[in-house]
Design an enzyme around this catalytic site. Sequence first.
Site, PDB file in Angstrom:
ATOM      1  N   LEU A 516       0.760  -1.186   0.255  1.00 22.23           N
ATOM      2  CA  LEU A 516       0.052  -0.291   0.085  1.00 22.23           C
ATOM      3  C   LEU A 516       0.813   1.343  -0.031  1.00 22.23           C
ATOM      4  O   LEU A 516       0.457   2.661  -0.745  1.00 22.23           O
ATOM      5  CB  LEU A 516      -0.752  -0.057   1.253  1.00 22.23           C
ATOM      6  CG  LEU A 516      -1.649  -1.267   1.447  1.00 22.23           C
ATOM      7  CD1 LEU A 516      -2.527  -1.144   2.500  1.00 22.23           C
ATOM      8  CD2 LEU A 516      -2.925  -1.461  -0.346  1.00 22.23           C
ATOM      9  N   GLY A 517       1.902   1.047   0.642  1.00 24.44           N
ATOM     10  CA  GLY A 517       2.852   2.447   0.719  1.00 24.44           C
ATOM     11  C   GLY A 517       4.232   1.598   1.435  1.00 24.44           C
ATOM     12  O   GLY A 517       4.452   1.235   0.978  1.00 24.44           O
ATOM     13  N   GLY A 519       7.851   3.550   3.321  1.00 24.72           N
ATOM     14  CA  GLY A 519       8.488   5.375   3.248  1.00 24.72           C
ATOM     15  C   GLY A 519       9.714   4.580   4.406  1.00 24.72           C
ATOM     16  O   GLY A 519      10.117   3.822   3.985  1.00 24.72           O
ATOM     17  N   VAL A 524       4.181  -0.500   4.196  1.00 22.42           N
ATOM     18  CA  VAL A 524       2.812  -0.871   4.332  1.00 22.42           C
ATOM     19  C   VAL A 524       1.800  -2.070   3.961  1.00 22.42           C
ATOM     20  O   VAL A 524       2.263  -1.850   2.275  1.00 22.42           O
ATOM     21  CB  VAL A 524       1.855   0.310   4.604  1.00 22.42           C
ATOM     22  CG1 VAL A 524       0.604  -0.314   4.625  1.00 22.42           C
ATOM     23  CG2 VAL A 524       2.930   1.548   5.343  1.00 22.42           C
ATOM     24  N   LYS A 540       1.611  -2.763   9.137  1.00 20.15           N
ATOM     25  CA  LYS A 540       3.390  -2.267   8.429  1.00 20.15           C
ATOM     26  C   LYS A 540       4.108  -3.021   9.025  1.00 20.15           C
ATOM     27  O   LYS A 540       3.923  -3.263  10.498  1.00 20.15           O
ATOM     28  CB  LYS A 540       3.118  -0.694   9.417  1.00 20.15           C
ATOM     29  CG  LYS A 540       3.903  -0.022   9.342  1.00 20.15           C
ATOM     30  CD  LYS A 540       3.656   1.445  10.050  1.00 20.15           C
ATOM     31  CE  LYS A 540       4.752   2.881   9.394  1.00 20.15           C
ATOM     32  NZ  LYS A 540       4.217   3.286   8.659  1.00 20.15           N
ATOM     33  N   ASP A 634       6.487  13.853  11.154  1.00 16.58           N
ATOM     34  CA  ASP A 634       5.993  13.860  10.172  1.00 16.58           C
ATOM     35  C   ASP A 634       4.158  14.239   9.521  1.00 16.58           C
ATOM     36  O   ASP A 634       3.857  12.751   8.867  1.00 16.58           O
ATOM     37  CB  ASP A 634       6.689  12.251  10.068  1.00 16.58           C
ATOM     38  CG  ASP A 634       6.708  12.191   7.977  1.00 16.58           C
ATOM     39  OD1 ASP A 634       7.154  11.154   7.762  1.00 16.58           O
ATOM     40  OD2 ASP A 634       7.199  13.124   7.447  1.00 16.58           O
TER      41      ASP A 634
END
Length: 799
Positions: A516-517, A519, A524, A540, A634
């Site tokens: 999904l993403g 960092g 994630v 995550k 953040d």
Amino acid sequence: MAFQLQYPSPFLLLLLLILLIQIMPFPAIAQTQKNIALGTSLTAKDGNCWTSPSGDFAFGFQEIVNHGFILAIWFNKIPERTIVWSANGDNLVKKGSKVELTEDGRLMLKDTSTVAPIWTADAAASGVAYAAMLDTGNFVLVNQDSNNLWESFSQPTDTILPTQTINHGSTLFARRTPSNYSRGRFLFTLETGGDLSLRITNIPLDYVNLLYWPPTGTSYNGFQVIFNQSGSIYLAAQTRSIIYMISDKTVSMEDYYQRATLEYNGVFRHHVYPKSIDSNNVKAEHVAWSSLSFMPSNICTSITWYAGPSACGLNSLCKNDEEGPVCLCPHGYSFVDPSDELKGCRQNFVSQSCDEASSEDLFYFQEMQNTDWPLTYYEHFNNVSDDWCKQNCLNDCFCAALVFKEDACWKKGTPFINGRIDPTLSSKALIKVRENSTDARKHDSSTFKRIEPILLSSSAFLNFFLLFITCFLVLRILNYRKANANMLYPVIQGINLKCFTYTELKQATNGFTEELGRGSFSTVFKGVLASDNGKCVAVKRLDTTVGENDLKFRAEVSSIGRTNHRNLVQLVGFCNERQNRILVYEFMSNGSLESFLFGGSRPSWCKRKEIALGTARGLLYLHELCSSQIIHCDIKPQNILLDDSFTARISDFGVAKLLMMDQTRMATKFRGTKGYAAPEWFKSLPITVKADVYSFGILLLEIVCCRKHYEAKMEHEGQMILVDWAYHCSQQSKLHLLFENNEAKDDIEEMEMYLKIAFWCIQDNPAFRPTMKNVTRMLEGNVEVLTPPSPSSLQVQWK
Ligand SMILES: *[C@@H]1O[C@H](CO)[C@@H](O)[C@H](O)[C@H]1NC(C)=O
Ligand SMILES: *[C@@H]1O[C@H](CO)[C@@H](O)[C@H](O)[C@H]1NC(C)=O
Ligand SMILES: *[C@@H]1O[C@H](CO)[C@@H](O)[C@H](O)[C@H]1NC(C)=O
Ligand SMILES: *[C@@H]1O[C@H](CO)[C@@H](O)[C@H](O)[C@H]1NC(C)=O
């Protein structure tokens, strides 16, 4: 942390050795030894040093990147390796140069190319038997009878340490800039007659120009400045009785390192640094030098000299702050040298020519509240309006700015001298700027210049981080057996958190496939919990190289798990199995605010407003309402997620602390989310909740304007940086340019108010930013939003 290691395998030992070698760059070749014998020498190489018996201090070489090596004494157990004394700040040496304690007992620094020494320690008498770096931070040359013939404590540079004194005739000289150790503009001296004072020098000449402390008319006559063992700093009479207390806020010497430094900006400041994170519950994000007390209390207003540079350079404006004076450039001006702000500001546009017939369309006035250059002007009018003054100034080619106060105005020419911004000033300044000035363009091209030195200076942090990771890995490996036996932790008591096994999560995410993403320290994945009626979750996975010990991980997870608010993404559970650190969150079906705002069609103002409010409330909860304060660190559109009903939900909170990214974040995180980070991140200042307020301000601008904080593809360069563009438009009452007829007329007034709130949030000085509580009340329309102060403070970040 205790661990057992009964049968270390050769493999483990080998690994340990490799890891230890990796650590080497940090303390480099430090030799801990009590006495340094005659004939010993050190070669210039970064970190090459002799340490004190406790290891707290080191004497040796540090590299000043791109410039050479400095022979110095520094705090050796903290990542910053803060220098407290130096021999050759004005005259750095090349790699391979040597400092030698000669056979005849002289301490000499010699460059590779010259025969004559660059520096020598002049021992009062011959007969040096050895040298030693003491645990107090004093480097001494000692004779047979253990008398100190020379000590660094009696030749201070800009810093004194506990147990050190300043005696008659002794002077501390400020350095040039935080990273340039050559002599700067300020000195702190106890004159032979006993007068204690802070003065500005007439750089490059050494003679004293002006006294700025103590205030005129006061004088302190003393015998010695004492920094005593418990951390009090005072001017004492010969009897040691206190004449003037400089700093009496003390902290425990066991828990804190201390120093008092005449800083490059002229402020004499007592600093402390926690010796360990665990003692005193010091929050990891606060580990840095912090200020206990300082003088003068406001250097910007203490300097009352009508000529020459003052606390800041020519044309600049000095704004006092707890962290010291901040130098700013007026609108239309920028720093001559961004790496040395004390050099002043230059005009970014062509001044008015006296041949120019009418200047009305060519210049405009930028208003700055509470601003003045109180000591100089060339013309003065009473009983006039500010419009009259502006007109008068436009017709005057000598006029560069006006100061207006109570129906009177003063005309000022350049260079502007001794400017300050101070809440006690009831005057406003009107700066005359050329209409088509190119200042916006100059901002952009220098954006990166400012960042570079910051990244370089944080290499010490990187080293520290590397060391930290390495230690962590070693501990993890040694811990392996233990963790194996104790694989599943019980669910944390009192909190509704599920403890997942790794296998369970692997199944749920189909082997960690649907990403999904991503960092900087985690990835994630989407997951479906078979055990929970096929509920969707976001899984995550933290990179295995980051984290802390198990206890700390669990403490942080439980503090995240304890939060519960409708504007936060709820933590469902976690997994802490061997090296796997995984957090499991509710799944947010409508993605992130980023795709919502900048995706296809422009969302309605009503919806955006609700999201802004929701985000503010979530942050307020994290800052003030949950059991232990959480600084997000953040805030950005990617971290604001939207649930089924498009309610804003903050994600990723508490993770900054979990990953211990406090210091390294400056270097590693900066690239990705540059535009959102508060100026404190780049100044090594303590990070407080106000850093989140800053990021929220940028986010709010984006929500109001429905565009990203930086867009390279704009028609005009002035539009690229949203902050500058939005401020410009709102100052000039040209909001239609900002919104390009995309908004309903009825909404514009409210959007204008939200813009103002955003400008409050992004004030350079954290103290000027409102708390999230006040932000929320302003957004809700419950309190009046005042006109925000000048954005020139923004230039600090954007330049
Ligand atoms: C320090 O500043 C002085 C004056 O600006 C300059 O001459 C010198 O090169 C600088 N030194 C370093 C190491 O940057
Ligand atoms: C240091 O000075 C303060 C203030 O005079 C005094 O209270 C304290 O006892 C002193 N400490 C030592 C170790 O002398
Ligand atoms: C200034 O204005 C006040 C009232 O507006 C008037 O009484 C006064 O005479 C004026 N002073 C001068 C010098 O014109
Ligand atoms: C800006 O103004 C100067 C003269 O004041 C003019 O020569 C120049 O063409 C202008 N530039 C732009 C981009 O309008």
